[in-house]
Motif scaffolding. Sequence first.
Motif, PDB file in Angstrom:
ATOM      1  N   UNK A   1       0.834  -1.207   0.000  1.00 17.39           N
ATOM      2  CA  UNK A   1       0.000   0.000   0.000  1.00 17.39           C
ATOM      3  C   UNK A   1       0.865   1.252   0.000  1.00 17.39           C
ATOM      4  N   UNK A   2       1.920   1.261   0.800  1.00 17.49           N
ATOM      5  CA  UNK A   2       2.817   2.418   0.825  1.00 17.49           C
ATOM      6  C   UNK A   2       3.510   2.603  -0.522  1.00 17.49           C
ATOM      7  N   UNK A   3       3.990   1.505  -1.105  1.00 15.45           N
ATOM      8  CA  UNK A   3       4.671   1.570  -2.395  1.00 15.45           C
ATOM      9  C   UNK A   3       3.727   2.037  -3.495  1.00 15.45           C
ATOM     10  N   UNK A   4       2.538   1.464  -3.529  1.00 16.88           N
ATOM     11  CA  UNK A   4       1.557   1.813  -4.559  1.00 16.88           C
ATOM     12  C   UNK A   4       1.127   3.267  -4.447  1.00 16.88           C
ATOM     13  N   UNK A   5       0.839   3.711  -3.231  1.00 14.70           N
ATOM     14  CA  UNK A   5       0.408   5.089  -3.030  1.00 14.70           C
ATOM     15  C   UNK A   5       1.514   6.063  -3.441  1.00 14.70           C
ATOM     16  N   UNK A   6       2.759   5.744  -3.056  1.00 14.21           N
ATOM     17  CA  UNK A   6       3.870   6.613  -3.439  1.00 14.21           C
ATOM     18  C   UNK A   6       3.992   6.670  -4.963  1.00 14.21           C
ATOM     19  N   UNK A   7       3.910   5.516  -5.619  1.00 13.57           N
ATOM     20  CA  UNK A   7       4.030   5.483  -7.070  1.00 13.57           C
ATOM     21  C   UNK A   7       2.947   6.323  -7.743  1.00 13.57           C
ATOM     22  N   UNK A   8       1.711   6.118  -7.352  1.00 13.20           N
ATOM     23  CA  UNK A   8       0.612   6.843  -7.994  1.00 13.20           C
ATOM     24  C   UNK A   8       0.725   8.350  -7.765  1.00 13.20           C
TER      25      UNK A   8
ATOM     26  N   UNK B   1       7.681   4.006 -17.353  1.00  8.20           N
ATOM     27  CA  UNK B   1       7.522   2.820 -16.505  1.00  8.20           C
ATOM     28  C   UNK B   1       8.041   3.142 -15.112  1.00  8.20           C
ATOM     29  N   UNK B   2       7.530   2.393 -14.154  1.00  6.76           N
ATOM     30  CA  UNK B   2       7.901   2.580 -12.748  1.00  6.76           C
ATOM     31  C   UNK B   2       7.863   1.211 -12.098  1.00  6.76           C
ATOM     32  N   UNK B   3       8.958   0.801 -11.502  1.00  9.86           N
ATOM     33  CA  UNK B   3       9.035  -0.479 -10.788  1.00  9.86           C
ATOM     34  C   UNK B   3       9.624  -0.212  -9.418  1.00  9.86           C
ATOM     35  N   UNK B   4       9.110  -0.894  -8.422  1.00 12.33           N
ATOM     36  CA  UNK B   4       9.611  -0.713  -7.065  1.00 12.33           C
ATOM     37  C   UNK B   4       9.656  -2.077  -6.378  1.00 12.33           C
TER      38      UNK B   4
ATOM     39  N   UNK C   1       9.879   1.299   5.991  1.00  9.34           N
ATOM     40  CA  UNK C   1       9.635   0.772   4.653  1.00  9.34           C
ATOM     41  C   UNK C   1      10.558   1.539   3.713  1.00  9.34           C
ATOM     42  N   UNK C   2      11.371   0.787   2.977  1.00  7.95           N
ATOM     43  CA  UNK C   2      12.279   1.394   2.016  1.00  7.95           C
ATOM     44  C   UNK C   2      11.773   1.101   0.615  1.00  7.95           C
ATOM     45  N   UNK C   3      11.597   2.157  -0.151  1.00  8.21           N
ATOM     46  CA  UNK C   3      11.161   2.047  -1.537  1.00  8.21           C
ATOM     47  C   UNK C   3      12.397   2.122  -2.428  1.00  8.21           C
ATOM     48  N   UNK C   4      12.425   1.309  -3.460  1.00  7.96           N
ATOM     49  CA  UNK C   4      13.539   1.291  -4.417  1.00  7.96           C
ATOM     50  C   UNK C   4      12.984   1.517  -5.828  1.00  7.96           C
ATOM     51  N   UNK C   5      12.440   2.696  -6.082  1.00  5.27           N
ATOM     52  CA  UNK C   5      11.827   2.921  -7.397  1.00  5.27           C
ATOM     53  C   UNK C   5      12.850   3.010  -8.519  1.00  5.27           C
ATOM     54  N   UNK C   6      12.499   2.426  -9.647  1.00  2.51           N
ATOM     55  CA  UNK C   6      13.271   2.522 -10.880  1.00  2.51           C
ATOM     56  C   UNK C   6      12.305   3.053 -11.927  1.00  2.51           C
ATOM     57  N   UNK C   7      12.624   4.214 -12.465  1.00  2.73           N
ATOM     58  CA  UNK C   7      11.701   4.905 -13.348  1.00  2.73           C
ATOM     59  C   UNK C   7      12.354   5.115 -14.703  1.00  2.73           C
TER      60      UNK C   7
END
Length: 150
Positions: free
Chosen positions: A64-71, A86-89, A108-114
């Motif tokens: 939920x945290x990852x998805x919310x941050x991405x959106x 594209x966005x992957x985490x 929670x650590x996010x590792x986004x690749x955009x």
Amino acid sequence: MATYTAEVSWALRPGEDFAKGRYSRGHSIAFDGGVTVPGSASPHVVGKWAVTEAVDPEEMLVAALSTCHMLTFLHVARLAGFTATSYRDRAEGVMAEIAPGRQAVTRVTLHPRIAWAGDEPDAAALAELHHAAHEGCFIANSVRTEVVVA
């Protein structure tokens, strides 16, 4: 104001012993959009009584945290004039003891690749986009867990 619902269902199965804690923690979670997913307690918490193929509450919090941050990130990036393609985490949550006998997902650590089309934000602009996304994320605003973008 919006309202969100989820229906969680569990039942004792034949042969299980509730009083002795010998029962499956498997259950179902039906969301208001019509999707139902299998849920369970974490194998880290209940061992063999977990359903390892199901999602556990800790995983759902991290997702939920990852998805919310991405959106939120995609929205602020668009408003800033950037085009993400594209966005992957691979988000990672850490459980820790917060008091004797009490645990919580504390980080929670996010590792986004955009990937981008056209102009890409430089490091400072990217950091500002992530900061704005974090500030605007409804889920991050709802929890005490530290959320870090790596």
